[in-house]
Design an enzyme around this catalytic site. Structure first.
Site, PDB file in Angstrom:
ATOM      1  N   HIS A  49       0.853  -1.201   0.000  1.00 49.32           N
ATOM      2  CA  HIS A  49       0.000   0.000   0.000  1.00 49.32           C
ATOM      3  C   HIS A  49       0.888   1.250   0.000  1.00 49.32           C
ATOM      4  O   HIS A  49       1.817   1.366   0.810  1.00 49.32           O
ATOM      5  CB  HIS A  49      -0.890  -0.030   1.237  1.00 49.32           C
ATOM      6  N   ASP A  51       0.870   5.397   0.158  1.00 49.98           N
ATOM      7  CA  ASP A  51       0.069   6.559   0.538  1.00 49.98           C
ATOM      8  C   ASP A  51       0.628   7.834  -0.074  1.00 49.98           C
ATOM      9  O   ASP A  51       1.721   8.277   0.287  1.00 49.98           O
ATOM     10  CB  ASP A  51       0.064   6.702   2.068  1.00 49.98           C
ATOM     11  N   MET A  53       0.227  11.750  -0.412  1.00 51.55           N
ATOM     12  CA  MET A  53      -0.407  12.901   0.265  1.00 51.55           C
ATOM     13  C   MET A  53       0.146  14.195  -0.327  1.00 51.55           C
ATOM     14  O   MET A  53       1.355  14.307  -0.551  1.00 51.55           O
ATOM     15  CB  MET A  53      -0.121  12.847   1.765  1.00 51.55           C
ATOM     16  N   HIS A  82      -2.901   4.842  -2.951  1.00 47.51           N
ATOM     17  CA  HIS A  82      -3.980   5.581  -2.275  1.00 47.51           C
ATOM     18  C   HIS A  82      -3.708   7.072  -2.420  1.00 47.51           C
ATOM     19  O   HIS A  82      -2.783   7.600  -1.804  1.00 47.51           O
ATOM     20  CB  HIS A  82      -3.987   5.131  -0.797  1.00 47.51           C
ATOM     21  N   MET A  84      -4.402  10.576  -1.565  1.00 45.49           N
ATOM     22  CA  MET A  84      -5.034  11.526  -0.643  1.00 45.49           C
ATOM     23  C   MET A  84      -4.692  12.916  -1.160  1.00 45.49           C
ATOM     24  O   MET A  84      -3.882  13.651  -0.586  1.00 45.49           O
ATOM     25  CB  MET A  84      -4.508  11.301   0.781  1.00 45.49           C
ATOM     26  N   MET A 153     -11.573   4.388   5.560  1.00 49.51           N
ATOM     27  CA  MET A 153     -10.579   5.023   6.436  1.00 49.51           C
ATOM     28  C   MET A 153     -11.010   4.820   7.887  1.00 49.51           C
ATOM     29  O   MET A 153     -12.091   5.265   8.289  1.00 49.51           O
ATOM     30  CB  MET A 153     -10.467   6.521   6.138  1.00 49.51           C
ATOM     31  N   ASP A 191      -8.107   0.973   6.595  1.00 50.13           N
ATOM     32  CA  ASP A 191      -6.860   1.728   6.502  1.00 50.13           C
ATOM     33  C   ASP A 191      -6.689   2.656   7.694  1.00 50.13           C
ATOM     34  O   ASP A 191      -7.350   3.677   7.812  1.00 50.13           O
ATOM     35  CB  ASP A 191      -6.877   2.535   5.187  1.00 50.13           C
ATOM     36  N   GLY A 192      -5.784   2.249   8.591  1.00 51.48           N
ATOM     37  CA  GLY A 192      -5.431   3.109   9.717  1.00 51.48           C
ATOM     38  C   GLY A 192      -5.681   2.464  11.067  1.00 51.48           C
ATOM     39  O   GLY A 192      -6.773   1.966  11.331  1.00 51.48           O
TER      40      GLY A 192
HETATM   41  C1  DX5 Z   1      -3.277   7.192   6.673  1.00 47.56           C
HETATM   42  C2  DX5 Z   1      -2.842   6.206   5.606  1.00 47.56           C
HETATM   43  C3  DX5 Z   1      -2.610   4.810   6.098  1.00 47.56           C
HETATM   44  C4  DX5 Z   1      -1.484   4.675   7.079  1.00 47.56           C
HETATM   45  C5  DX5 Z   1      -1.781   3.560   8.018  1.00 47.56           C
HETATM   46  O1  DX5 Z   1      -3.619   8.404   6.062  1.00 47.56           O
HETATM   47  O2  DX5 Z   1      -3.804   6.134   4.573  1.00 47.56           O
HETATM   48  O3  DX5 Z   1      -2.392   3.925   5.009  1.00 47.56           O
HETATM   49  O4  DX5 Z   1      -0.264   4.404   6.469  1.00 47.56           O
HETATM   50  O5  DX5 Z   1      -0.790   3.574   8.974  1.00 47.56           O
HETATM   51  P1  DX5 Z   1      -0.961   2.889  10.403  1.00 47.56           P
HETATM   52  O6  DX5 Z   1      -1.117   1.428  10.172  1.00 47.56           O
HETATM   53  O7  DX5 Z   1       0.307   3.257  11.100  1.00 47.56           O
HETATM   54  O8  DX5 Z   1      -2.188   3.499  11.027  1.00 47.56           O
HETATM   55 ZN    ZN Z   2      -3.675   4.531   2.907  1.00 50.03          ZN
END
Ligand code: DX5
Ligand code: ZN
Length: 239
Positions: A49, A51, A53, A82, A84, A153, A191-192
């Site tokens: 995965h 992320d 941002m 993903h 964001m 989420m 996720d999270g």
């Molecule tokens: C948060 C991300 C997650 C994050 C999860 O915005 O989308 O994918 O990496 O991390 P953990 O497992 O540390 O909560």
């Molecule tokens: Zn994510």
């Protein structure tokens, strides 16, 4: 060593759906990224995965297509990207070209979600939609036929290492019911805040892809131990 227990959740039709583990490299050591991705893969990770941002949709800034391209060189499992970001439609082509296997956009970032999901599919990727904690399951009711992956989420997006929001389990259950009723093969990700305790809540509610950053890459016993701990936690649900 890979734990070979067959981990699954029971669907309403009483068949079992395999549970996937998708380590999130947000929690990896970026100075050793390739090595850590290989370790996760060798330990039995199903997807990686990634992320993305942008500092606008969420307050943090992380990775771009160059990182996806670098991970692609060492990984032979699917890369789950993903986004964001605001205006994710501007980025689809670039991430697809760099090796993304699935691209997930946020419902909250898309005024024209139907069009954006179509663009993800046209780029040759599986199409994902992510829902922030406050966004209801029903927001996907009219668009399920365009969706391959739903990302629920379970924290507010932007940072790793946050606490799982337990209230999201009701939404996971609603989505599982919607997906099964529709007879579709949509993957439901969480996720999270996933760890050996919360993973059971997510699995029981009907999620089948567990995204985990901190508890895999930050595990005191190493990446393999982190993945094994998650698999054990779900395996105990079946017994
Ligand atoms: C948060 C991300 C997650 C994050 C999860 O915005 O989308 O994918 O990496 O991390 P953990 O497992 O540390 O909560
Ligand atoms: Zn994510």
């Amino acid at each position: 060593m890979v734990l070979s227990v067959d981990l699954k959740i029971r669907g309403p039709d009483m068949t079992y759906k395999p549970i996937k583990i998708a380590p999130s490299i947000l929690a990896a050591d970026f100075a050793r990224l390739g090595e850590e991705v290989k370790q996760a893969q060798d330990a039995g990770a199903d997807w990686i995965h990634i992320d993305v941002m942008d500092g606008q949709f969420v307050p943090n800034i992380t990775m771009g297509p160059l990182v996806v391209e670098a991970v692609k060189r060492v990984a032979n499992i699917p890369l789950d990207v993903h986004l964001m970001t605001v205006q994710p439609e501007r980025l689809i082509g670039r991430f697809a070209a760099c090796g993304a296997d699935s691209i997930t956009v946020h419902v909250e970032a898309c005024a024209h979600l139907h069009r954006v999901l179509g663009e993800v599919k046209s780029a040759g990727c599986r199409a994902g939609v992510a829902l922030n904690p406050h966004t209801p399951a029903a927001s996907l009711g009219e668009i399920l036929d365009m969706v391959d992956i739903i990302n629920v989420m379970t924290v507010n997006p932007g940072f790793g290492g946050q606490e799982f929001i337990t209230a999201t389990t009701a939404k996971i259950s609603s989505l599982r019911a919607m997906v099964d009723e529709d007879g579709s093969k949509i993957d439901i990700e969480v996720d999270g805040g996933i760890n050996r305790e919360t993973i059971s809540l997510a699995a029981a509610a009907g999620a089948n892809v567990m995204i985990a950053g901190t508890c895999v890459f930050g595990h005191a016993g190493g990446i393999g131990a982190g993945i094994k701990e998650l698999r054990r936690a779900i395996a105990s649900l079946d017994s």
